[in-house]
Each structure stands twice: as structure tokens, then as C-alpha cells.
Design an enzyme around this catalytic site. Sequence first.
Site, PDB file in Angstrom:
ATOM      1  N   ASP A  13      22.902  -6.742  -0.707  1.00 59.69           N
ATOM      2  CA  ASP A  13      23.652  -7.536  -1.700  1.00 59.69           C
ATOM      3  C   ASP A  13      25.052  -6.936  -1.816  1.00 59.69           C
ATOM      4  O   ASP A  13      25.334  -5.863  -1.260  1.00 59.69           O
ATOM      5  CB  ASP A  13      22.930  -7.503  -3.060  1.00 59.69           C
ATOM      6  CG  ASP A  13      23.626  -8.353  -4.126  1.00 59.69           C
ATOM      7  OD1 ASP A  13      24.205  -9.409  -3.783  1.00 59.69           O
ATOM      8  OD2 ASP A  13      23.595  -7.969  -5.308  1.00 59.69           O
ATOM      9  N   SER A  14      25.901  -7.624  -2.581  1.00 53.99           N
ATOM     10  CA  SER A  14      27.251  -7.103  -2.843  1.00 53.99           C
ATOM     11  C   SER A  14      27.219  -5.935  -3.829  1.00 53.99           C
ATOM     12  O   SER A  14      28.205  -5.226  -3.977  1.00 53.99           O
ATOM     13  CB  SER A  14      28.114  -8.213  -3.440  1.00 53.99           C
ATOM     14  OG  SER A  14      27.510  -8.674  -4.643  1.00 53.99           O
ATOM     15  N   CYS A  77      21.403 -12.183  -1.813  1.00 51.25           N
ATOM     16  CA  CYS A  77      22.680 -12.591  -2.403  1.00 51.25           C
ATOM     17  C   CYS A  77      22.908 -14.059  -2.066  1.00 51.25           C
ATOM     18  O   CYS A  77      22.978 -14.414  -0.883  1.00 51.25           O
ATOM     19  CB  CYS A  77      23.795 -11.730  -1.816  1.00 51.25           C
ATOM     20  SG  CYS A  77      25.439 -12.232  -2.352  1.00 51.25           S
ATOM     21  N   GLU A 155      26.425  -5.854 -13.585  1.00 57.48           N
ATOM     22  CA  GLU A 155      26.681  -4.480 -13.108  1.00 57.48           C
ATOM     23  C   GLU A 155      26.876  -3.557 -14.310  1.00 57.48           C
ATOM     24  O   GLU A 155      26.346  -2.445 -14.360  1.00 57.48           O
ATOM     25  CB  GLU A 155      27.934  -4.446 -12.212  1.00 57.48           C
ATOM     26  CG  GLU A 155      27.808  -5.208 -10.900  1.00 57.48           C
ATOM     27  CD  GLU A 155      27.239  -4.393  -9.741  1.00 57.48           C
ATOM     28  OE1 GLU A 155      27.404  -3.166  -9.728  1.00 57.48           O
ATOM     29  OE2 GLU A 155      26.604  -5.004  -8.846  1.00 57.48           O
ATOM     30  N   CYS A 191      22.209 -16.507  -8.703  1.00 49.02           N
ATOM     31  CA  CYS A 191      22.885 -15.248  -8.320  1.00 49.02           C
ATOM     32  C   CYS A 191      21.878 -14.155  -8.631  1.00 49.02           C
ATOM     33  O   CYS A 191      21.295 -14.135  -9.728  1.00 49.02           O
ATOM     34  CB  CYS A 191      24.156 -15.047  -9.139  1.00 49.02           C
ATOM     35  SG  CYS A 191      24.882 -13.397  -8.934  1.00 49.02           S
ATOM     36  N   HIS A 193      22.178 -11.193  -9.336  1.00 52.05           N
ATOM     37  CA  HIS A 193      22.523 -10.306 -10.464  1.00 52.05           C
ATOM     38  C   HIS A 193      21.957 -10.819 -11.796  1.00 52.05           C
ATOM     39  O   HIS A 193      21.737 -10.031 -12.718  1.00 52.05           O
ATOM     40  CB  HIS A 193      24.046 -10.205 -10.619  1.00 52.05           C
ATOM     41  CG  HIS A 193      24.696  -9.229  -9.687  1.00 52.05           C
ATOM     42  ND1 HIS A 193      24.868  -9.478  -8.351  1.00 52.05           N
ATOM     43  CD2 HIS A 193      25.227  -7.997  -9.919  1.00 52.05           C
ATOM     44  CE1 HIS A 193      25.474  -8.440  -7.794  1.00 52.05           C
ATOM     45  NE2 HIS A 193      25.710  -7.533  -8.720  1.00 52.05           N
TER      46      HIS A 193
HETATM   47  N1  DGL Z   1      24.445 -11.138  -6.225  1.00 51.91           N
HETATM   48  C1  DGL Z   1      25.315 -12.079  -5.624  1.00 51.91           C
HETATM   49  C2  DGL Z   1      24.695 -13.472  -5.539  1.00 51.91           C
HETATM   50  O1  DGL Z   1      23.487 -13.608  -5.535  1.00 51.91           O
HETATM   51  C3  DGL Z   1      26.767 -12.218  -5.970  1.00 51.91           C
HETATM   52  C4  DGL Z   1      27.566 -11.424  -6.875  1.00 51.91           C
HETATM   53  C5  DGL Z   1      29.005 -11.276  -6.412  1.00 51.91           C
HETATM   54  O2  DGL Z   1      29.250 -10.325  -5.673  1.00 51.91           O
HETATM   55  O3  DGL Z   1      29.863 -12.114  -6.782  1.00 51.91           O
HETATM   56  O4  DGL Z   1      25.379 -14.449  -5.437  1.00 51.91           O
END
Ligand code: DGL
Length: 262
Positions: A13-14, A77, A155, A191, A193
Site C-alpha cells: 500500500d502507499s 490499495c 495515518e 480506500c 485506510h
Molecule cells: N490506501 C490507499 C487506497 O486504498 C490510498 C491512500 C493514498 O495514498 O491516497 O486507495
Amino acid sequence: MAAAKSPTIVVFDSGVGGLTVFREVRRARPDANYVYVADDACFPYGAQPEDLLIRRVTDVIGETIARHAPDLVVIACNTASTIALAELRARFSVPFVGTVPAIKPACAQSKSKRIAVLGTLATVSREYTRALIREFASGCDVELVGSPKLASCAEAELAGSPVPDAEIKAQIAACFVDGDGRRTDTVVLACTHYPLLVERFRANAAWPVDWLDPAPAIARRVADLLRARLPSPEPASPPQIVFTSGRAPSPALAAALAKFGF
Ligand code: DGL
């Protein structure tokens, strides 16, 4: 006969959002070896131009495959999966499991036939997402809600610095639509997150809805693909986490990561 070797699974993931997928995948295959890669040097992906993101994801995944020789890679992600999965599958022979907005199950389970898709600005504007709506949402009204901030809020939440309720409320407000006597009853967490914030979402919702987290379905897909690899009698090695920025997690983040098994 030699004992089967434990499979190695990369979860990517990012940032820390993919941990919400990792915890479900690990529950499904506790015998596997895990390498979690957070491309935090390039966070947030939702703000990156598409061509840069495809190159970046392909490069980081290429290096990760060369270093760890995984049996399977989970792109945990939505922002990366909806733009880079096709390129990854064309480039590398290892199986990939992506994470894309769970529009089909959300429309199937919605009683009011009014749902919202909450993701990054990039994910909700992608053709991939619009194609899912055309294919799977007939008879259902879908509100696309892009947030420029929630991934960063997640985060911060995990690192022990939660943002105020007013911020959360403002970011999710557009999910709640009341029209023709039908109210939104399901919100897709598009997302990875966002499941880290789901209790904050519940506390700041205009009315109760079902917040749909796709992680259990992703874990089932991983288990299906690895079914031929029977659990090894050898204990798996502890999961590893790699931050591409090379940062050392703060004590608060380290404590949160410990709860995920790192
Ligand atoms: N966790 C990521 C997603 O599922 C994206 C968060 C990001 O880096 O903008 O889209």
C-alpha cells in the site's frame, strides 16, 4: 518427501492502510511469511498523477519481487489497483490480488438501493470505478464521494494523533443522501485506510449505515489462490514491514504496528 515450504505473501500500500487487508489475509493464512511494503515516500497516492503512479508502483513492486520472490502479491490499495493492476499483471508472472471498490456486493445488499462509494479523489474519478458502476449497479443509485484528506487522517489516527470529529464529519457528509424517500444505507470503504477510521465514521454519521470493508473478501480470494499450497508444518517467520522512506516509526506508531503483529 520434503515438507512444503510456507508461501511468501507481499502486501503493498502507499502507507499503513493496507494493514486492514493484511490482518484479514493473515487470519486466513497464518502459516505464510509476510512482507508488508508501505510506499510512504510517495504518500498519498490519491494526489499523484496517473502516469507517475503506474511507473512508481511498477518499480517498487519489481524491486520487491526481485528481493523477496513472493508466491502472491496483494495490492492493498484501491488507488493503485484501479490504475496499475493491468500493467503489473502484464509485467510480472506472480499472481496479484487487487483491491477495487466493492460496488457489486454493496448494491446487492442495499435495501434502499442507495449507496455511496467513499474513496480517494483519484479512485472515485477513475474509469475503472465507473465501469464497475455500469456493470454492477443497475437499479441502485451510487454517490461517488472523493476525500482529499481521509487517508492522512487514518495515518494520524494510527500514529496516535487523531484529527477532530468536525474534520471526519465534513469528509463523510456527502455520503448521506436522502431523496425519493430513500436514504443511503451502505457506504463502500473504497480506500484501505478507511477501516482504520470506521469507529470515527460511525460516531460522526448522519444516520446509521453499513460500512462495507472488502478485506474479508480479499482474504478469501488469497486463500483460494493459495489453496494448492497446503499449510507448512514449519512455523512462519515473523512478518516484516518496509517503509520506502526508510523512516523509523514513532513510538506511538510502533505500538500500533505491534498490535498488527510487527
Ligand atoms: N490506501 C490507499 C487506497 O486504498 C490510498 C491512500 C493514498 O495514498 O491516497 O486507495
